[in-house]
Design a protein around this motif. Structure first.
Motif, PDB file in Angstrom:
ATOM      1  N   VAL B 217      11.082  -4.820  35.914  1.00 51.97           N
ATOM      2  CA  VAL B 217      10.743  -5.852  35.243  1.00 51.97           C
ATOM      3  C   VAL B 217      11.788  -6.682  34.350  1.00 51.97           C
ATOM      4  O   VAL B 217      12.706  -6.092  34.056  1.00 51.97           O
ATOM      5  N   LEU B 220      11.413  -8.815  29.846  1.00 49.80           N
ATOM      6  CA  LEU B 220      10.547  -8.412  28.838  1.00 49.80           C
ATOM      7  C   LEU B 220      11.027  -7.939  27.652  1.00 49.80           C
ATOM      8  O   LEU B 220      10.784  -8.303  26.360  1.00 49.80           O
ATOM      9  N   LEU B 227      10.077   0.867  35.583  1.00 49.45           N
ATOM     10  CA  LEU B 227       8.812   1.342  35.139  1.00 49.45           C
ATOM     11  C   LEU B 227       8.357   2.710  35.488  1.00 49.45           C
ATOM     12  O   LEU B 227       7.722   2.693  36.719  1.00 49.45           O
ATOM     13  N   THR B 251       1.365  -1.100  33.799  1.00 46.37           N
ATOM     14  CA  THR B 251       2.409  -1.770  33.715  1.00 46.37           C
ATOM     15  C   THR B 251       2.258  -2.639  31.850  1.00 46.37           C
ATOM     16  O   THR B 251       2.949  -2.375  31.309  1.00 46.37           O
ATOM     17  N   VAL B 255       4.916  -1.175  29.125  1.00 49.69           N
ATOM     18  CA  VAL B 255       6.220  -2.047  29.201  1.00 49.69           C
ATOM     19  C   VAL B 255       6.582  -2.428  27.836  1.00 49.69           C
ATOM     20  O   VAL B 255       5.678  -2.629  26.916  1.00 49.69           O
ATOM     21  N   ASP B 256       7.908  -2.575  27.449  1.00 54.06           N
ATOM     22  CA  ASP B 256       8.368  -2.756  26.191  1.00 54.06           C
ATOM     23  C   ASP B 256       8.703  -4.264  26.285  1.00 54.06           C
ATOM     24  O   ASP B 256       9.554  -4.750  26.886  1.00 54.06           O
ATOM     25  N   ARG B 269       3.456  -8.803  27.927  1.00 56.28           N
ATOM     26  CA  ARG B 269       2.951  -7.576  28.490  1.00 56.28           C
ATOM     27  C   ARG B 269       1.995  -7.971  29.552  1.00 56.28           C
ATOM     28  O   ARG B 269       1.816  -7.295  30.677  1.00 56.28           O
ATOM     29  N   ALA B 272       3.272  -9.435  32.436  1.00 54.88           N
ATOM     30  CA  ALA B 272       4.155  -8.450  33.437  1.00 54.88           C
ATOM     31  C   ALA B 272       3.098  -7.811  34.404  1.00 54.88           C
ATOM     32  O   ALA B 272       3.581  -7.778  35.506  1.00 54.88           O
TER      33      ALA B 272
END
Lengths: 156, 285
Positions: B217, B220, B227, B251, B255-256, B269, B272
């Protein structure tokens, strides 16, 4: 140390500070004020010139990096006798109002049409997405570029 | 703003360029296409005393394609990738991602090496490097070394490059002909930085199950990342619509993402997840 390159078909030799962008060199040292400087950080596209056939942003290029190149500015895309087909098309379609972005639009469109005279509206929009206009809403500009395509097609 | 005062050098060889950077200490910077560095100078975010232009060394401009993969010289421009018809088969994910890089004029000068040296978290090329396990070849006073992409990108605008090191080449591993892949990016205006993007691929075993899934990704957090939770969910499975939706959920949950003026972390998020979902759907189609 002087930087030597060609502008609109004529050789030039300039001595400027190393930090001088090509845009400022064209405007302040060569007095070619058709190239407009809007944002000075590569967002607005008003300073677009053509270097060795490629449309580039002259605010994101040092004068020294133009050494040995052929530069075409908006002045090089006009003549004193009559409007060029691209200029005439901009006039016909009311593709400018305040005119600040127009030099960048003309140079960008000229580079595009020279390479891709058969481009479609989507491609024109894609390419002009890097040129900001705050007056027209772009529709008339896209129409003007599309209408000018015929002038760039090579005779069969 | 105008650029800060600086000196400029345009060495003919890489060894001269390295010597200039080494002599300048941390105050000399390499300039490639300048499409990220020039704005940084105009904002005075950086103020080097010397710019070392890398446009002359000829070995930095080549695109080499072999059984080992694709090697991009650091000074290869986006435009060169667009114009190279071989890359459609040799690395379709790279080709698709590069279509999203900036605007027409920027693509005519911006380079792959400049992009990864700049390391913007929302830029496509670092994301492709991380997703594809690229290797970054660099040269410096201490000699040459090769850095794994995952080790190269340290954080936002921060890489593992030493001040006297120059990127020479990006090495993307070979791309099997039957590999499935997808790339999706969302930005409010064409050519702008990604608010979120997904780059992914997987291979298929004899039974049609996904193996070797790589899901990356972009835009982000502080850098592009793969991931692992999503990859684990895809591996050894047949990719169907239910799994694609599950991958999107994982995801968004794992995800951060960071908040900025363009979007909240929660929105990113969610976005994404949607990008992974759409990229997977195009891969499976």
């Amino acid at each position: 140390m002087p930087t030597n390159f060609e502008v609109n078909g004529k050789p030039v030799s300039v001595t400027v500070e190393a930090r001088t962008t090509l845009a400022d060199c064209l405007r302040h040292h060569l007095r070619l004020t058709g190239t407009h400087v809007g944002c000075e950080h590569g967002v607005c596209g008003a300073c677009t010139v053509i270097v060795d056939g490629y449309a580039v942003r002259s605010c994101l290029m040092l004068t020294a990096q133009a050494e040995g190149t052929k530069v075409t500015t908006v002045e090089g895309l006009s003549n004193d006798e009559a409007l060029t087909p691209l200029q005439a098309s901009f006039r016909k379609h009311h593709a400018l109002q305040c005119g600040f972005c127009t030099p960048g639009m003309i140079t960008t469109a000229h580079a595009l049409l020279s390479e891709e005279p058969d481009c479609d509206a989507d491609r024109v929009r894609d390419v002009l997405s890097g040129n900001l206009c705050r007056c027209t809403g772009y529709i008339s500009i896209v129409e003007a570029v599309l209408d000018a395509r015929s002038a760039y097609k090579k005779p069969a | 703003m105008k650029l800060p005062p600086l000196e400029y050098a345009c060495p003919a060889s890489l060894s001269e360029a390295v010597a200039l950077l080494a002599a300048g200490g941390g105050d000399a910077r390499a300039i490639a296409g300048g499409q990220s560095l020039m704005p940084m100078l105009a904002f005075r975010v950086v103020a080097p005393t010397l710019l070392v232009d890398l446009r002359k060394p000829p070995e930095l401009k080549e695109i080499r394609i072999s059984a080992d993969g694709v090697r991009l010289g650091a000074m290869v421009r986006w435009r060169d990738i667009e114009d190279d018809a071989r890359l459609a088969a040799a690395h379709p994910l790279l080709k698709a991602a590069v279509e999203h890089v900036a605007h027409y004029q920027i693509r005519n000068r911006g380079t792959v090496g400049g992009s990864i040296a700049h390391a913007d978290p929302a830029a496509e090329m670092p994301g492709i490097c991380v997703t594809c396990d690229a290797e970054i070849a660099v040269i410096g006073s201490a000699g040459s070394r090769v850095i794994r992409a995952d080790d190269f990108f340290v954080g936002a605008l921060t890489t593992a490059l030493e001040h006297d090191e120059i990127i020479t080449e990006i090495r993307l591993p070979a791309w099997p002909a039957n590999r499935r892949w997808g790339f999706r990016e969302f930005s409010r205006r064409r050519g702008d930085f990604a608010m979120a993007a997904a780059a992914l691929f997987y291979d298929q075993d004899a039974g049609g199950s996904a193996v070797n899934a790589h899901v990356g990704v972009i835009g982000l957090g502080d850098r592009s990342r793969r991931l692992p939770e999503v990859e684990a969910a895809l591996n050894s499975q047949v990719i169907d619509e239910a799994l694609i939706e599950r991958a999107a959920e994982i995801t968004s949950a794992t995800v951060d993402a960071q908040e900025d003026i363009h979007a909240s972390a929660a929105y990113r998020r969610s976005l994404a997840g949607t990008m992974v979902e759409r990229a997977l759907r195009s891969a499976a189609a």
